[in-house]
Design a protein around this motif. Sequence first.
Motif, PDB file in Angstrom:
ATOM      1  N   VAL A 144       6.082  22.361 -45.796  1.00  0.00           N
ATOM      2  CA  VAL A 144       5.310  21.101 -45.049  1.00  0.00           C
ATOM      3  C   VAL A 144       6.500  20.671 -43.914  1.00  0.00           C
ATOM      4  N   GLY A 145       5.934  20.645 -42.626  1.00  0.00           N
ATOM      5  CA  GLY A 145       6.600  20.598 -41.349  1.00  0.00           C
ATOM      6  C   GLY A 145       5.919  20.905 -40.156  1.00  0.00           C
ATOM      7  N   GLU A 146       6.370  20.976 -39.190  1.00  0.00           N
ATOM      8  CA  GLU A 146       5.840  21.100 -37.966  1.00  0.00           C
ATOM      9  C   GLU A 146       5.062  22.313 -37.774  1.00  0.00           C
ATOM     10  N   ILE A 164      17.353  28.938 -38.700  1.00  0.00           N
ATOM     11  CA  ILE A 164      18.566  28.113 -38.845  1.00  0.00           C
ATOM     12  C   ILE A 164      18.204  26.744 -39.244  1.00  0.00           C
ATOM     13  N   GLY A 165      19.121  26.138 -40.037  1.00  0.00           N
ATOM     14  CA  GLY A 165      19.046  24.876 -40.393  1.00  0.00           C
ATOM     15  C   GLY A 165      20.121  24.530 -41.486  1.00  0.00           C
ATOM     16  N   VAL A 166      20.331  23.200 -41.854  1.00  0.00           N
ATOM     17  CA  VAL A 166      21.110  22.638 -42.780  1.00  0.00           C
ATOM     18  C   VAL A 166      20.465  23.325 -44.317  1.00  0.00           C
ATOM     19  N   PRO A 167      21.239  23.082 -45.282  1.00  0.00           N
ATOM     20  CA  PRO A 167      20.940  23.492 -46.701  1.00  0.00           C
ATOM     21  C   PRO A 167      19.669  22.790 -47.107  1.00  0.00           C
ATOM     22  N   GLY A 168      19.083  23.623 -47.567  1.00  0.00           N
ATOM     23  CA  GLY A 168      17.848  22.730 -48.184  1.00  0.00           C
ATOM     24  C   GLY A 168      16.505  22.548 -47.201  1.00  0.00           C
ATOM     25  N   THR A 169      16.621  23.195 -46.222  1.00  0.00           N
ATOM     26  CA  THR A 169      15.435  23.288 -45.368  1.00  0.00           C
ATOM     27  C   THR A 169      14.593  24.376 -45.406  1.00  0.00           C
ATOM     28  N   ALA A 170      14.603  25.047 -46.376  1.00  0.00           N
ATOM     29  CA  ALA A 170      13.649  26.054 -46.769  1.00  0.00           C
ATOM     30  C   ALA A 170      13.693  27.382 -45.822  1.00  0.00           C
ATOM     31  N   LYS A 171      14.970  27.508 -45.617  1.00  0.00           N
ATOM     32  CA  LYS A 171      14.904  28.931 -44.816  1.00  0.00           C
ATOM     33  C   LYS A 171      14.715  30.220 -45.647  1.00  0.00           C
ATOM     34  N   LYS A 173      24.801   0.284 -42.575  1.00  0.00           N
ATOM     35  CA  LYS A 173      25.351   1.690 -42.481  1.00  0.00           C
ATOM     36  C   LYS A 173      26.123   2.219 -43.756  1.00  0.00           C
ATOM     37  N   LEU A 174      26.032   3.483 -43.996  1.00  0.00           N
ATOM     38  CA  LEU A 174      26.768   3.939 -45.228  1.00  0.00           C
ATOM     39  C   LEU A 174      27.557   5.233 -45.042  1.00  0.00           C
ATOM     40  N   LYS A 175      28.682   5.363 -45.807  1.00  0.00           N
ATOM     41  CA  LYS A 175      29.431   6.646 -45.618  1.00  0.00           C
ATOM     42  C   LYS A 175      28.653   7.685 -46.471  1.00  0.00           C
ATOM     43  N   THR A 176      28.861   8.839 -45.910  1.00  0.00           N
ATOM     44  CA  THR A 176      28.226  10.156 -46.417  1.00  0.00           C
ATOM     45  C   THR A 176      29.220  10.839 -47.396  1.00  0.00           C
ATOM     46  N   PRO A 177      28.698  11.431 -48.245  1.00  0.00           N
ATOM     47  CA  PRO A 177      29.698  12.288 -49.195  1.00  0.00           C
ATOM     48  C   PRO A 177      29.964  13.552 -48.853  1.00  0.00           C
ATOM     49  N   SER A 178      30.527  14.407 -49.503  1.00  0.00           N
ATOM     50  CA  SER A 178      30.703  15.679 -48.893  1.00  0.00           C
ATOM     51  C   SER A 178      29.741  16.822 -48.972  1.00  0.00           C
ATOM     52  N   GLY A 179      28.891  16.517 -50.045  1.00  0.00           N
ATOM     53  CA  GLY A 179      27.969  17.417 -50.249  1.00  0.00           C
ATOM     54  C   GLY A 179      26.751  17.478 -49.449  1.00  0.00           C
ATOM     55  N   SER A 180      25.941  18.536 -49.372  1.00  0.00           N
ATOM     56  CA  SER A 180      24.630  18.617 -48.480  1.00  0.00           C
ATOM     57  C   SER A 180      23.559  17.612 -48.514  1.00  0.00           C
ATOM     58  N   LEU A 181      23.434  17.446 -49.943  1.00  0.00           N
ATOM     59  CA  LEU A 181      22.377  16.624 -50.387  1.00  0.00           C
ATOM     60  C   LEU A 181      20.997  17.151 -49.888  1.00  0.00           C
ATOM     61  N   SER A 182      20.689  18.332 -50.308  1.00  0.00           N
ATOM     62  CA  SER A 182      19.533  19.155 -49.610  1.00  0.00           C
ATOM     63  C   SER A 182      18.218  18.623 -50.388  1.00  0.00           C
ATOM     64  N   VAL A 183      17.042  19.027 -49.858  1.00  0.00           N
ATOM     65  CA  VAL A 183      15.938  19.166 -50.750  1.00  0.00           C
ATOM     66  C   VAL A 183      16.018  19.746 -52.011  1.00  0.00           C
ATOM     67  N   ALA A 184      16.573  21.039 -51.910  1.00  0.00           N
ATOM     68  CA  ALA A 184      16.498  21.673 -52.915  1.00  0.00           C
ATOM     69  C   ALA A 184      17.559  21.036 -54.196  1.00  0.00           C
ATOM     70  N   GLU A 185      18.628  20.337 -53.787  1.00  0.00           N
ATOM     71  CA  GLU A 185      19.403  19.674 -54.858  1.00  0.00           C
ATOM     72  C   GLU A 185      18.298  18.448 -55.364  1.00  0.00           C
TER      73      GLU A 185
END
Length: 373
Positions: free
Chosen positions: A73-75, A95-102, A292-304
């Motif tokens: 699901v994407g471009e 190439i992509g951040v974790p969880g981008t379905a590579k 605005k929010l602080k971001t945690p250290s994890g990737s918080l990917s779609v897979a997660e």
Amino acid sequence: MTKKTPKAQALAEAPQPEVLRQHAEQQYAHELAALAEADAFPRPPKWNLSPRAVLTYLLGGTAGDTEITPKYVGERRLMEIAVATLATDRALLLIGVPGTAKSWVSEHLAAAISGDSTLLVQGTAGTDEQAIRYGWNYARLLAEGPSEAALVESPVMHAMRGGKIARLEELTRVQSDVQDTLITVLSEKTLPVPELNTEVQAVRGFNLIATANNRDKGVNELSSALKRRFNTVVLPVPDSLEDELSIVTRRVDALGRSLGLPEVPPALDELRRVVTVFRELRSGVTEDGKTKLKTPSGSLSVAEAISVAVNGLTLAAHFGDGELSSRDIAASLVGAVVKDPVQDQQVWNEYLETAIKKREGWKEFYLACREVS
């Protein structure tokens, strides 16, 4: 001939247990067969489907009376570029951040084009040249010396001989000197075997799909010579909450069936909350752009997010009332967000108080998260 005991006979005749996860070409065999039957467009050498049919397989559509489920699901243009690249002599780098379905896209491309997604090299810091080139059966090597019979093909060599697609996961995890063993393969389309004074030449149809993680930038950068051998496609995170929710919902449903979970009624509200939390913490701002929010250290990917939802469904099915609730989701969600017990716990607590506590319709979710925080 030895006669089997009744117990042994019963075991032999018993149906074999289903595998936990089928390869793409097995799971979607009926779709691939329907596409091949309806495919009237020209196919590159050794391709099972035309590029147009491969794109339909990835993005969804119909083939005769068969509905083709979307795998990505994407471009659309990104998938067009990826498929077109594999029809040339250029390798493809996703190439992509974790969880981008590579990995998911890589597997389905290989399944649609070659009918075989198993020619895979998993890149790690310990991956050596043998995993990419070839190895030896040392018992035969010592007994007979170097020979074709003693040669152990790598997935890449096997793909070259058969004119298929090879896959290399997490390329930037592999040491730089090992990465560069690909240069001759990708530029000359040959793999020298000096021990046998010969070489393996790639059959038409051979190509390579590699994946790399944006977060690994600087770990083992690709040499400029190797970069030139790849056409790079950057896979972004889903543009909208609805797109991401669609991906999560579809994958959760499929995983629930494959794991044999008792059927749990759809709970889109709870899944929407999971996706919303992940998107907000990942981007560092609430969906309305006001906080605005602080971001945690994890990737918080779609897979997660998918994993959190599946864990919630499991809790609801086996230990709850059969309906996915905020308590079921919260139990897994907190663990997914809080990887660092000090830094991430502070980020999570602040997020709950500033973004979730007063959000309309989220009170039960807030209390459930507080209960396990």
